[in-house]
Design a protein around this motif. Structure first.
Motif, PDB file in Angstrom:
ATOM      1  N   GLU A 111       0.828  -1.205   0.000  1.00 47.12           N
ATOM      2  CA  GLU A 111       0.000   0.000   0.000  1.00 47.12           C
ATOM      3  C   GLU A 111       0.860   1.252   0.000  1.00 47.12           C
ATOM      4  N   VAL A 112       1.927   1.224   0.785  1.00 47.21           N
ATOM      5  CA  VAL A 112       2.855   2.359   0.837  1.00 47.21           C
ATOM      6  C   VAL A 112       3.505   2.581  -0.521  1.00 47.21           C
ATOM      7  N   LEU A 113       3.958   1.507  -1.157  1.00 47.58           N
ATOM      8  CA  LEU A 113       4.619   1.634  -2.450  1.00 47.58           C
ATOM      9  C   LEU A 113       3.677   2.168  -3.520  1.00 47.58           C
ATOM     10  N   VAL A 114       2.444   1.697  -3.514  1.00 44.08           N
ATOM     11  CA  VAL A 114       1.470   2.182  -4.508  1.00 44.08           C
ATOM     12  C   VAL A 114       1.139   3.650  -4.262  1.00 44.08           C
ATOM     13  N   LYS A 115       0.892   4.013  -3.000  1.00 47.95           N
ATOM     14  CA  LYS A 115       0.566   5.398  -2.689  1.00 47.95           C
ATOM     15  C   LYS A 115       1.730   6.318  -3.020  1.00 47.95           C
ATOM     16  N   SER A 116       2.946   5.897  -2.736  1.00 49.03           N
ATOM     17  CA  SER A 116       4.118   6.705  -3.040  1.00 49.03           C
ATOM     18  C   SER A 116       4.283   6.875  -4.550  1.00 49.03           C
ATOM     19  N   SER A 117       4.054   5.810  -5.306  1.00 48.14           N
ATOM     20  CA  SER A 117       4.158   5.908  -6.766  1.00 48.14           C
ATOM     21  C   SER A 117       3.088   6.850  -7.316  1.00 48.14           C
ATOM     22  N   GLU A 118       1.903   6.845  -6.713  1.00 50.27           N
ATOM     23  CA  GLU A 118       0.843   7.772  -7.122  1.00 50.27           C
ATOM     24  C   GLU A 118       1.266   9.220  -6.850  1.00 50.27           C
ATOM     25  N   ASN A 119       1.923   9.445  -5.712  1.00 50.17           N
ATOM     26  CA  ASN A 119       2.438  10.784  -5.398  1.00 50.17           C
ATOM     27  C   ASN A 119       3.461  11.245  -6.440  1.00 50.17           C
ATOM     28  N   LEU A 120       4.312  10.325  -6.867  1.00 55.97           N
ATOM     29  CA  LEU A 120       5.322  10.665  -7.879  1.00 55.97           C
ATOM     30  C   LEU A 120       4.669  11.064  -9.195  1.00 55.97           C
ATOM     31  N   LEU A 121       3.634  10.361  -9.549  1.00 53.33           N
ATOM     32  CA  LEU A 121       2.915  10.674 -10.780  1.00 53.33           C
ATOM     33  C   LEU A 121       2.312  12.087 -10.699  1.00 53.33           C
ATOM     34  N   GLN A 122       1.713  12.415  -9.576  1.00 53.04           N
ATOM     35  CA  GLN A 122       1.142  13.744  -9.374  1.00 53.04           C
ATOM     36  C   GLN A 122       2.222  14.819  -9.356  1.00 53.04           C
TER      37      GLN A 122
END
Length: 332
Positions: free
Chosen positions: A249-260
């Motif tokens: 969950e942390v990795l997915v949320k962090s990757s979403e932050n990078l995209l934004q």
């Protein structure tokens, strides 16, 4: 936090050192074991003894107290030897909140350090970067840092460790992240590009090259992540939810932050903000230094433990004194 009283500061230091020394035992091989029973500080010095401090400064000596340890050497079920040995010399706090080592007095200032957490920024090469500052960095793959990188030009996520960049998609799949979760976070187009980037087999080979012998098996990333620790107070600010360990969950949320972040929809995390900084006193810094030297000291003891019949043959004062003195010679 340091005390205004030099004597109280030294009491705090002794507690930290005692706790750190206890954490290094027992030391065990297949045949033998060293057991630490107690620590004793022979503290007969006063922080107000200016004359003794001056003599140490002029003579190029240390102004310290001896630290003794009651240790048993056990082989099989038998106690081969038990001795109270001189373990190390601990510099005593002067009335100037200093420490005299080899004729030099060191005054150690408090230091600000980045709290454990996940921080997002744009790298100089234009990639978006998530840096995982672990509360226990020595626990992840040989103590090296963990990062996630997003390349906007290729629209690909990768896990970065040392100098290796391993495609993120197959690694996330290996720890139970579904395609639906990744597609919801990244969008269909970017998801498909990452899905086609690499097979799980190639990703595992890349991760194996990156981490070496730190993990094996099909769940190598999952096994590594189980050991990680994060501060919930910082992750709540940068990830929107409190986490105590790195998981899918942390990795997915962090990757979403990078995209934004790459799209300009999110600002970089301000790592210099006081809310992400912790204050460390001399006691904290020395404790950390001794813990980082613990593996080397333990390795030396293991080299001699099976061939010795005495505690002193395994545990030498020099092992611990050198670790302590190196703090003043290399850390300040």
């Amino acid at each position: 936090m340091p005390s205004l009283s030099p004597e109280q500061q030294f009491e705090d230091l002794k507690k930290k050192v005692e706790s750190t020394l206890h954490s290094q035992f027992p030391v065990e091989s297949k045949r033998s074991k060293l057991v630490l029973h107690s620590i004793e500080f022979k503290d007969d010095k006063s922080s107000l003894d200016i004359r003794a401090q001056k003599e140490a400064l002029l003579a190029g000596k240390n102004w310290d107290i001896p630290v003794y340890a009651d240790i048993s050497l056990i082989r099989g079920e038998n106690e081969v030897d038990r001795k109270k040995v001189l373990l190390m010399h601990l510099p005593k706090t002067t009335d100037r909140h200093g420490y005299i080592v080899e004729g030099n007095e060191y005054q150690v200032l408090n230091q600000f350090r980045l709290k454990s957490g996940v921080y997002h920024r744009m790298a100089p090469d234009g990639d978006a970067l998530a840096e995982f500052n672990l509360a226990n960095p020595d626990q992840f793959a040989n103590g090296k840092s963990l990062k996630i990188r997003f390349d906007p030009a290729e629209a690909v996520f990768s896990l970065q460790h040392r100098n290796s960049n391993v495609p993120l998609y197959p690694l996330l799949r290996s720890i139970g992240t579904s395609d639906a979760e990744m597609q919801a976070a990244w969008g269909s187009e970017i998801f498909e590009k990452n899905q086609k980037k690499s097979t799980q087999d190639k990703a595992f080979k890349g991760l194996k090259r990156a981490v070496g012998d730190a993990a094996v098996g099909d769940n190598m990333l999952g096994d590594l992540l189980k050991k990680t620790k994060l501060l919930p107070e910082t992750t709540e600010k940068t990830l929107g939810k409190a986490y105590t360990t790195v998981n899918s969950e942390v990795l997915v949320k962090s990757s979403e932050n990078l995209l934004q972040l790459s799209r300009g929809e999110r600002k970089p995390d301000d790592r210099s903000s006081l809310e992400f900084q912790s204050v460390h006193s001399f006691e904290d810094l020395l404790e950390g230094h001794l813990k980082r030297n613990a593996t080397r000291i333990k390795r030396k003891m293991l080299n001699t433990i099976d061939g010795s019949r005495t505690v002193r043959g395994v545990v030498t004062t020099d092992q611990f004194d050198r670790a302590l003195k190196s703090f003043f010679s290399t850390s300040l």
